[in-house]
Structure formats: structure tokens, C-alpha cells
Scaffold this motif. Structure first.
Motif, PDB file in Angstrom:
ATOM      1  N   ASP A  72      -1.821  -9.560 -13.245  1.00 27.69           N
ATOM      2  CA  ASP A  72      -0.578  -9.554 -12.509  1.00 27.69           C
ATOM      3  C   ASP A  72      -0.517  -9.668 -11.115  1.00 27.69           C
ATOM      4  N   LEU A  73      -1.963  -9.575 -10.613  1.00 24.46           N
ATOM      5  CA  LEU A  73      -2.096  -9.626  -9.245  1.00 24.46           C
ATOM      6  C   LEU A  73      -2.380 -11.162  -8.913  1.00 24.46           C
ATOM      7  N   SER A  74      -2.540 -11.904  -9.681  1.00 26.38           N
ATOM      8  CA  SER A  74      -2.869 -13.280  -9.293  1.00 26.38           C
ATOM      9  C   SER A  74      -1.898 -13.968  -8.598  1.00 26.38           C
ATOM     10  N   PRO A  75      -2.080 -14.554  -7.569  1.00 25.99           N
ATOM     11  CA  PRO A  75      -1.241 -15.176  -6.438  1.00 25.99           C
ATOM     12  C   PRO A  75      -0.094 -15.808  -7.368  1.00 25.99           C
ATOM     13  N   VAL A  76       0.975 -16.196  -6.545  1.00 22.18           N
ATOM     14  CA  VAL A  76       1.779 -17.089  -6.891  1.00 22.18           C
ATOM     15  C   VAL A  76       2.111 -18.211  -6.019  1.00 22.18           C
ATOM     16  N   SER A  77       2.744 -19.180  -6.228  1.00 21.00           N
ATOM     17  CA  SER A  77       3.079 -20.324  -5.443  1.00 21.00           C
ATOM     18  C   SER A  77       3.410 -19.956  -3.943  1.00 21.00           C
ATOM     19  N   GLY A  78       2.784 -20.619  -3.069  1.00 26.09           N
ATOM     20  CA  GLY A  78       3.108 -20.261  -1.462  1.00 26.09           C
ATOM     21  C   GLY A  78       2.107 -19.563  -1.216  1.00 26.09           C
ATOM     22  N   TYR A  79       1.172 -18.967  -1.900  1.00 23.94           N
ATOM     23  CA  TYR A  79       0.093 -17.875  -1.436  1.00 23.94           C
ATOM     24  C   TYR A  79      -0.780 -18.610  -0.590  1.00 23.94           C
ATOM     25  N   PRO A  80      -1.385 -17.920   0.546  1.00 21.21           N
ATOM     26  CA  PRO A  80      -2.317 -18.468   1.263  1.00 21.21           C
ATOM     27  C   PRO A  80      -3.622 -19.027   0.372  1.00 21.21           C
ATOM     28  N   SER A  81      -4.139 -20.071   0.796  1.00 25.53           N
ATOM     29  CA  SER A  81      -5.122 -21.049   0.361  1.00 25.53           C
ATOM     30  C   SER A  81      -5.910 -20.197  -0.550  1.00 25.53           C
ATOM     31  N   SER A  82      -7.203 -19.857  -0.462  1.00 28.99           N
ATOM     32  CA  SER A  82      -8.124 -19.740  -1.552  1.00 28.99           C
ATOM     33  C   SER A  82      -8.160 -18.085  -1.778  1.00 28.99           C
ATOM     34  N   LEU A  83      -7.252 -17.503  -1.659  1.00 33.07           N
ATOM     35  CA  LEU A  83      -7.180 -16.031  -1.986  1.00 33.07           C
ATOM     36  C   LEU A  83      -7.395 -15.806  -3.767  1.00 33.07           C
ATOM     37  N   LYS A 187       1.786 -13.727  11.653  1.00 33.56           N
ATOM     38  CA  LYS A 187       1.281 -13.150  10.025  1.00 33.56           C
ATOM     39  C   LYS A 187       1.440 -14.204   9.113  1.00 33.56           C
ATOM     40  N   PRO A 188       0.371 -14.964   8.880  1.00 35.92           N
ATOM     41  CA  PRO A 188       0.499 -16.205   7.833  1.00 35.92           C
ATOM     42  C   PRO A 188       0.172 -15.786   6.566  1.00 35.92           C
ATOM     43  N   PHE A 189      -0.305 -14.411   6.223  1.00 33.65           N
ATOM     44  CA  PHE A 189      -0.550 -13.936   4.841  1.00 33.65           C
ATOM     45  C   PHE A 189       0.491 -13.196   4.320  1.00 33.65           C
ATOM     46  N   ALA A 197       4.198  -9.404   5.317  1.00 36.47           N
ATOM     47  CA  ALA A 197       3.045 -10.343   5.697  1.00 36.47           C
ATOM     48  C   ALA A 197       2.148  -9.730   6.631  1.00 36.47           C
ATOM     49  N   PHE A 198       1.101 -10.235   6.698  1.00 37.74           N
ATOM     50  CA  PHE A 198      -0.178  -9.737   7.324  1.00 37.74           C
ATOM     51  C   PHE A 198      -0.808 -10.810   8.196  1.00 37.74           C
ATOM     52  N   ALA A 199      -1.476 -10.302   9.269  1.00 40.27           N
ATOM     53  CA  ALA A 199      -2.371 -11.468  10.012  1.00 40.27           C
ATOM     54  C   ALA A 199      -3.628 -11.509   9.656  1.00 40.27           C
ATOM     55  N   ASP A 200      -3.859 -10.707   8.575  1.00 38.38           N
ATOM     56  CA  ASP A 200      -5.427 -10.932   8.096  1.00 38.38           C
ATOM     57  C   ASP A 200      -5.501 -10.744   6.387  1.00 38.38           C
ATOM     58  N   LEU A 204      -4.266  -8.199   3.586  1.00 44.25           N
ATOM     59  CA  LEU A 204      -3.370  -8.552   2.619  1.00 44.25           C
ATOM     60  C   LEU A 204      -4.091  -8.045   1.071  1.00 44.25           C
ATOM     61  N   ARG A 205      -5.351  -8.478   0.720  1.00 48.50           N
ATOM     62  CA  ARG A 205      -5.970  -8.232  -0.204  1.00 48.50           C
ATOM     63  C   ARG A 205      -5.618  -6.669  -0.545  1.00 48.50           C
ATOM     64  N   ALA A 206      -5.998  -5.757   0.308  1.00 49.89           N
ATOM     65  CA  ALA A 206      -6.063  -4.454   0.443  1.00 49.89           C
ATOM     66  C   ALA A 206      -4.625  -3.920   0.076  1.00 49.89           C
ATOM     67  N   HIS A 207      -3.561  -4.870   0.660  1.00 45.05           N
ATOM     68  CA  HIS A 207      -2.133  -4.444   0.378  1.00 45.05           C
ATOM     69  C   HIS A 207      -2.053  -4.772  -1.232  1.00 45.05           C
ATOM     70  N   LEU A 208      -2.405  -5.759  -1.520  1.00 42.15           N
ATOM     71  CA  LEU A 208      -2.091  -6.200  -2.930  1.00 42.15           C
ATOM     72  C   LEU A 208      -2.856  -4.950  -4.053  1.00 42.15           C
TER      73      LEU A 208
END
Length: 244
Positions: A72-83, A187-189, A197-200, A204-208
Motif C-alpha cells: 500500500d506504499l506504492s505511489p499513486v498517480s502524480g507521484y514524483p518520477s522514479s520513486l 518542495k517538489p516531492f 511535501a518535501f524538498a528531498d 519523502l521516502r523516509a516519511h512514507l
DNA sequence: CTGGGGAGGGGGCCC
DNA sequence: CGGGCCCCCTCCCCA
């Protein structure tokens, strides 16, 4: 495999390259929004003291049971690129077995690659080089098996990328760009779960991880999970593991 | 004390 | 071979 596996230590026959050819001229990234702002006096990177360099610390926590991220942590649409496909990205540090296309195997370490160029690069950077070459840093004790790796490392001493707002220097342009976001507030992420939103991207990954019930880092004794390895380490140091 | 955010560092991979 | 981007990681600070 440690991330610093390219670093060779305690080798006496270090080859010293021509450092004057290794160091890059300073790089300035100047967004148009900076125009008109006073520029700080920027120290020349070459005068930075080697003593300012902080050597890497060796993480001693062993055998971390890394469970995969919940689906359920898989990104949704609009998620930044290759995360989204980060887990599938092929890193050399990964020891996971591959089932196909591993046609090219290193004769020295048996590591397999799907392409010949991959194998060639591996041999140039690691195996063959380890038996023949060693490039040592003139600023510290680190030694590298390839000139490219040494060049990259030397940038961490010369810090050629300088912020025109505050004068802080960085080793790589993208580090400087991330720093510039601290000035611009960009904060593009964005988190798809809470709109934070996060600048890095790493942050964001840690936040997820905070949105997950079962987190990535698990104590091998009490099975409690943590969002960060540092938190797991703190937990272990606090006495959980010694109590068992 | 714990958990999380901000900022930054370093090596690897791809183009 | 180098730049850009990636991931993983650490440290610091704060609620």
C-alpha cells in the motif's frame, strides 16, 4: 556489501595521480530569482582544510532483517518520477538472484551481468583494478581502485559547487540544487497519503515509512519495526537486545 | 526518550 | 569518461 566498497585501505603502494588535472573549477548555479541579491564572499574551495573532512563511520549493526515495503506504499498517480520503481532498480550492491540475462560472469568474483559492458565496467572498477591499481586521495587516507572514483571523492574536499546566496559549498551540482530549495522553499516531492511535501526525495521516502504499520527496519529480538535504521539502532542501544 | 523532518554526504548506475 | 540521477545513509534538531 558496504557502500564504500570501492575504498581500499591500508595499501602502501598507492599510485598518486596528477591532482591538478582532477580538480574541477567552481560551479555556480544561479537561478534568476537570485538576481539583485547581495552575494556573500565565497572562500576558494582549494583553501579548505583537509581536517574539515569527516571520515565515514562504519555501521556495525549486523544482519538487519529488511522486510519489503508494504504494497500500500506504492505511489499513486502524480507521484514524483522514479520513486515508484526504486525497489526494482538494479544496484550493484544487490545480491538478490537474477533469473535471466546473466550471461556475462566475472572470472574473478563470479558476479554476473546481463551485458558485456556491465561486466567490463565491473572488472575495470573492482576486480581487475584491485589487483593492479590504487589511487589515493591527497587530502585524506582514502584510496580508490579507479581514477573516476577518486575524482568523485576529491570533489568532497574541493567542494566546487557554491551557493550564491549563502556561500555554502557542495561536492556535486545536485546537492547544491537540493540546498537551493532550502532558500526557495520549493518542495517538489509530495506524499500521496497526507499531501505533505518535501524538498528531498529521500526525506519523502523516509516519511512514507511513517504511514506504514510494518516499517522497514525490524528489531530481531522483539520484532518491533522502525521507519529508520537510526531509530532501530537507538532501540538496540537502549537495551532491548541485551535483555534477551 | 522516541519518532519524525530537514539537510547533507557518498558511491553506483545509466545515458 | 563525465554528468545527472538514484538510493542508502547519517547527523542534527525539534515536538
Amino acid at each position: 556489501m558496504p557502500r564504500s566498497f570501492l575504498v581500499k585501505k591500508h595499501i602502501n603502494s598507492a599510485k598518486k595521480p596528477n591532482y591538478s588535472e582532477l580538480e574541477s573549477p567552481p560551479v555556480f548555479i544561479t537561478p534568476h530569482i537570485y538576481k539583485g541579491l547581495p552575494l556573500p564572499l565565497i572562500p576558494h574551495p582549494e583553501i579548505l582544510s583537509p581536517a574539515a573532512y569527516s571520515p565515514i563511520t562504519v555501521w556495525t549493526t549486523s544482519n538487519l532483517p529488511l522486510s519489503p515495503l508494504p504494497s500500500d506504499l506504492s505511489p499513486v498517480s502524480g507521484y514524483p518520477s522514479s520513486l515508484s520503481d526504486a525497489s526494482s532498480k538494479d544496484h550493484s550492491g544487490s545480491e538478490s538472484p537474477r533469473t535471466e540475462a546473466e550471461k556475462f560472469q566475472c572470472s574473478l568474483c563470479s558476479k554476473s551481468y546481463s551485458t558485456y559492458s556491465g561486466l567490463l565496467k565491473h572488472k575495470q572498477l573492482h576486480c581487475d583494478a584491485q589487483t593492479r591499481k590504487s589511487f589515493s586521495c591527497k587530502y585524506c587516507e582514502k584510496e580508490y581502485v579507479s581514477l573516476g572514483a577518486l575524482k568523485m571523492h576529491i570533489r568532497t574536499h574541493t567542494l566546487p559547487c557554491v551557493c550564491k546566496i549563502c556561500g555554502k559549498a557542495f561536492s556535486r551540482p545536485w546537492l547544491l540544487q537540493g540546498h537551493i530549495r532550502t532558500h526557495t522553499g520549493e518542495k517538489p516531492f509530495s506524499c500521496p497519503h497526507c499531501n505533505r511535501a518535501f524538498a528531498d526525495r529521500s526525506n519523502l521516502r523516509a516519511h512514507l515509512q511513517t504511514h506504514s504499520d510494518v516499517k522497514k527496519y525490524q528489531c530481531k529480538n522483539c520484532s518491533k519495526t522502525f521507519s529508520r535504521m537510526s531509530l532501530l539502532h537507538k532501540h538496540e542501544e537502549s537495551g532491548c537486545c541485551v535483555a534477551h
